[in-house]
Design a protein around this motif. Structure first.
Motif, PDB file in Angstrom:
ATOM      1  N   ASP A 160      49.120 -12.692  -2.669  1.00 53.59           N
ATOM      2  CA  ASP A 160      49.243 -14.017  -2.085  1.00 53.59           C
ATOM      3  C   ASP A 160      49.649 -13.862  -0.617  1.00 53.59           C
ATOM      4  N   GLU A 161      49.795 -14.971   0.072  1.00 57.17           N
ATOM      5  CA  GLU A 161      50.092 -14.914   1.506  1.00 57.17           C
ATOM      6  C   GLU A 161      51.403 -14.183   1.784  1.00 57.17           C
ATOM      7  N   GLN A 162      52.405 -14.415   0.946  1.00 54.26           N
ATOM      8  CA  GLN A 162      53.695 -13.779   1.157  1.00 54.26           C
ATOM      9  C   GLN A 162      53.607 -12.263   0.993  1.00 54.26           C
ATOM     10  N   GLY A 163      52.936 -11.821  -0.056  1.00 56.64           N
ATOM     11  CA  GLY A 163      52.779 -10.390  -0.290  1.00 56.64           C
ATOM     12  C   GLY A 163      51.974  -9.720   0.814  1.00 56.64           C
ATOM     13  N   PHE A 164      50.948 -10.422   1.285  1.00 60.36           N
ATOM     14  CA  PHE A 164      50.120  -9.869   2.353  1.00 60.36           C
ATOM     15  C   PHE A 164      50.916  -9.745   3.646  1.00 60.36           C
ATOM     16  N   ASN A 165      51.702 -10.751   3.953  1.00 59.42           N
ATOM     17  CA  ASN A 165      52.515 -10.692   5.168  1.00 59.42           C
ATOM     18  C   ASN A 165      53.523  -9.549   5.097  1.00 59.42           C
ATOM     19  N   ALA A 166      54.067  -9.316   3.906  1.00 61.91           N
ATOM     20  CA  ALA A 166      55.008  -8.205   3.733  1.00 61.91           C
ATOM     21  C   ALA A 166      54.313  -6.871   4.001  1.00 61.91           C
ATOM     22  N   TRP A 167      53.068  -6.748   3.535  1.00 60.27           N
ATOM     23  CA  TRP A 167      52.315  -5.512   3.773  1.00 60.27           C
ATOM     24  C   TRP A 167      52.030  -5.327   5.265  1.00 60.27           C
ATOM     25  N   THR A 168      51.586  -6.373   5.943  1.00 60.35           N
ATOM     26  CA  THR A 168      51.225  -6.222   7.358  1.00 60.35           C
ATOM     27  C   THR A 168      52.442  -5.869   8.211  1.00 60.35           C
ATOM     28  N   GLN A 169      53.640  -6.268   7.764  1.00 66.20           N
ATOM     29  CA  GLN A 169      54.842  -5.997   8.554  1.00 66.20           C
ATOM     30  C   GLN A 169      55.400  -4.598   8.326  1.00 66.20           C
ATOM     31  N   GLU A 170      54.865  -3.882   7.344  1.00 65.12           N
ATOM     32  CA  GLU A 170      55.310  -2.506   7.112  1.00 65.12           C
ATOM     33  C   GLU A 170      54.933  -1.621   8.297  1.00 65.12           C
ATOM     34  N   GLU A 171      55.809  -0.650   8.617  1.00 65.04           N
ATOM     35  CA  GLU A 171      55.433   0.365   9.597  1.00 65.04           C
ATOM     36  C   GLU A 171      54.337   1.225   8.987  1.00 65.04           C
ATOM     37  N   LYS A 172      53.329   1.580   9.779  1.00 67.28           N
ATOM     38  CA  LYS A 172      52.135   2.236   9.244  1.00 67.28           C
ATOM     39  C   LYS A 172      51.910   3.622   9.850  1.00 67.28           C
ATOM     40  N   VAL A 173      51.149   4.437   9.099  1.00 67.45           N
ATOM     41  CA  VAL A 173      50.557   5.656   9.634  1.00 67.45           C
ATOM     42  C   VAL A 173      49.065   5.592   9.354  1.00 67.45           C
ATOM     43  N   ILE A 174      48.291   6.278  10.170  1.00 73.96           N
ATOM     44  CA  ILE A 174      46.842   6.335   9.967  1.00 73.96           C
ATOM     45  C   ILE A 174      46.429   7.784   9.753  1.00 73.96           C
ATOM     46  N   TYR A 175      45.566   7.985   8.786  1.00 74.68           N
ATOM     47  CA  TYR A 175      45.095   9.337   8.495  1.00 74.68           C
ATOM     48  C   TYR A 175      44.033   9.721   9.526  1.00 74.68           C
ATOM     49  N   THR A 176      44.246  10.828  10.235  1.00 74.10           N
ATOM     50  CA  THR A 176      43.362  11.234  11.322  1.00 74.10           C
ATOM     51  C   THR A 176      42.517  12.455  10.988  1.00 74.10           C
ATOM     52  N   GLY A 177      42.770  13.092   9.845  1.00 73.15           N
ATOM     53  CA  GLY A 177      41.890  14.160   9.419  1.00 73.15           C
ATOM     54  C   GLY A 177      40.576  13.586   8.923  1.00 73.15           C
ATOM     55  N   LEU A 178      39.647  14.450   8.586  1.00 70.84           N
ATOM     56  CA  LEU A 178      38.383  13.947   8.046  1.00 70.84           C
ATOM     57  C   LEU A 178      38.524  13.623   6.564  1.00 70.84           C
ATOM     58  N   LEU A 179      39.014  14.585   5.783  1.00 73.57           N
ATOM     59  CA  LEU A 179      39.223  14.392   4.350  1.00 73.57           C
ATOM     60  C   LEU A 179      40.550  15.022   3.968  1.00 73.57           C
ATOM     61  N   GLY A 180      41.304  14.372   3.101  1.00 69.53           N
ATOM     62  CA  GLY A 180      42.589  14.922   2.701  1.00 69.53           C
ATOM     63  C   GLY A 180      43.098  14.258   1.441  1.00 69.53           C
ATOM     64  N   TYR A 181      44.418  14.395   1.196  1.00 72.16           N
ATOM     65  CA  TYR A 181      44.989  13.932  -0.065  1.00 72.16           C
ATOM     66  C   TYR A 181      46.403  13.403   0.130  1.00 72.16           C
ATOM     67  N   VAL A 182      46.786  12.489  -0.749  1.00 72.72           N
ATOM     68  CA  VAL A 182      48.177  12.086  -0.934  1.00 72.72           C
ATOM     69  C   VAL A 182      48.676  12.847  -2.165  1.00 72.72           C
ATOM     70  N   TYR A 183      49.836  13.494  -2.022  1.00 75.17           N
ATOM     71  CA  TYR A 183      50.404  14.243  -3.144  1.00 75.17           C
ATOM     72  C   TYR A 183      51.656  13.560  -3.664  1.00 75.17           C
ATOM     73  N   GLU A 184      51.944  13.790  -4.938  1.00 79.41           N
ATOM     74  CA  GLU A 184      53.070  13.153  -5.596  1.00 79.41           C
ATOM     75  C   GLU A 184      54.403  13.613  -5.010  1.00 79.41           C
TER      76      GLU A 184
END
Length: 388
Positions: A160-184
């Protein structure tokens, strides 16, 4: 008895005739619908106005309330009666959950709500979408470049709008490699998700060599710092310089052609140029036939001296007395008589007959070149305006 039957048949015919609307009114309504559609939604890829009239009842759906209002105003002006049964999107049964964020590395967005449907486009992790309606396990969504198609529910986190606004306000990182993984964990013992260039994640913490991140659906994990960058710092470096554009384009050399592809995993011709610009901080229209409408005309006479790095070259079939122009292909100029494009695979071609990469085929169907870099347009927006 025979007279009564005659009266009955005559009454039935009179009743049927009375319930039928004059053909002129039916045709007039259809003409008004076509006129409004042509004005407000000429490109069905980016605007939905699926409306029809059955006698005096308007039915169908649209995500353009202003277009529906215009249609009703035109009918009022003409004195035409109507019953408005047109569904306005987003659909009411979404209960306010009209926002979404892509939560897998690359989401396939299809022309119909089924996996066998044509791949219309793609969206990468962290990309916001507007949710228009749901059908089974599929959502009809509109991407930041306005493309309207269907995505499997597993590909997005609906909010919903509230949840989306919470996501947009999070500090972000962008993946700059070509291909990679998130690990546990930091020991990389188990994979949470794969990643592709341009994926955006929420930053939750960091160590010497890892970022702790969260995906849009709440899953958490770790990525290598060497393969990512804080979003704001990355964005500040996206100057659309010649070298940035060339380096980005050449980093995808050899990637296979994929109809509808707009990611490192596979690209079509316009998906390739779109991805180059996205990875340099700009969202441009999806298809070649849309991209050609942007920017300034640079050349239509094969005068390559006028071209600059980043210019988009368009190819296809010119208009004739009986046919319209068809824009079929697009590539990006990289200088020295060469351009880079996706045809079969990402490759460099040249217009120099003495070059080993001479491309006589594309030279023969060249239409013109447009410059979109640093040219203001409502259809070209900065990535930060959709992520933050």
């Amino acid at each position: 008895m025979k007279i009564n039957k005659i009266y009955y048949v005559a009454a039935l015919l009179l009743s049927t005739w009375a319930c039928q609307e004059p053909v002129e009114s039916t045709n007039e309504r259809a003409a008004l619908i076509d006129a409004v559609k042509e004005e407000y939604a000429p490109d069905k890829r980016v605007a939905l106005f699926d409306v029809e009239a059955s006698q005096d009842t308007l039915s169908g759906e649209t995500n353009l309330p202003q277009a529906l209002s215009a249609l009703k105003a035109k009918m009022d002006e003409k004195g035409l009666n109507y019953v408005d049964n047109v569904a306005l999107l987003p659909a009411a049964d979404l209960d306010g959950n009209t926002k979404g964020v892509v939560t897998i590395s690359v989401a396939n967005i299809r022309s119909a709500p089924k996996h066998s449907a044509e791949l219309a486009t793609q969206a990468t992790m962290g990309m916001p979408v507007n949710v228009l309606k749901k059908e089974g396990s599929w959502y009809l969504v509109q991407t930041p470049d306005d493309y309207i198609s269907w995505v499997d529910a597993a590909g997005i986190a609906v909010m919903d709008e509230q949840g989306f606004n919470a996501w947009t306000q999070e500090e972000k990182v962008i993946y700059t490699g070509l291909l990679g993984y998130v690990y546990e964990d930091e020991n990389e013992s188990m994979m949470v998700s794969d990643l592709t260039a341009g994926n955006v994640l929420a930053l939750k913490g960091e160590s010497k060599s890892r970022y702790k991140i969260a995906l849009p659906d709440g899953r958490e994990g770790y990525i290598n710092k060497s393969e990512a960058e804080p979003f704001e710092a990355w964005l500040a470096e996206r100057s659309l310089s010649d070298q940035n554009l060339i380096n980005t384009a050449k980093s995808m050399m050899g990637i296979p052609y994929l109809w509808g592809g707009t990611s490192i995993k596979g690209v079509d011709c316009s998906g390739f140029t779109k991805t180059i610009y996205y990875l340099n901080g700009q969202v441009i229209p999806r298809d070649a036939s849309q991209q050609i409408n942007e920017g300034d005309l640079v050349d239509s006479e094969k005068n390559w001296d006028k071209l600059e790095v980043g210019d988009l070259l368009f190819f296809g079939k010119p208009a004739t007395d009986s046919t319209s122009e068809r824009v079929i292909h697009v590539g990006m100029w990289i200088g020295n008589g060469s351009f880079i494009h996706s045809r079969g695979r990402v490759r460099v071609s040249s217009f120099d007959p003495n070059s080993a990469n001479f491309d006589e085929y594309e030279l023969g169907r060249y239409l013109r070149t447009k410059r979109i870099r640093q040219v203001p347009s409502e259809r070209i927006i900065s990535v930060d305006k959709i992520i933050n």
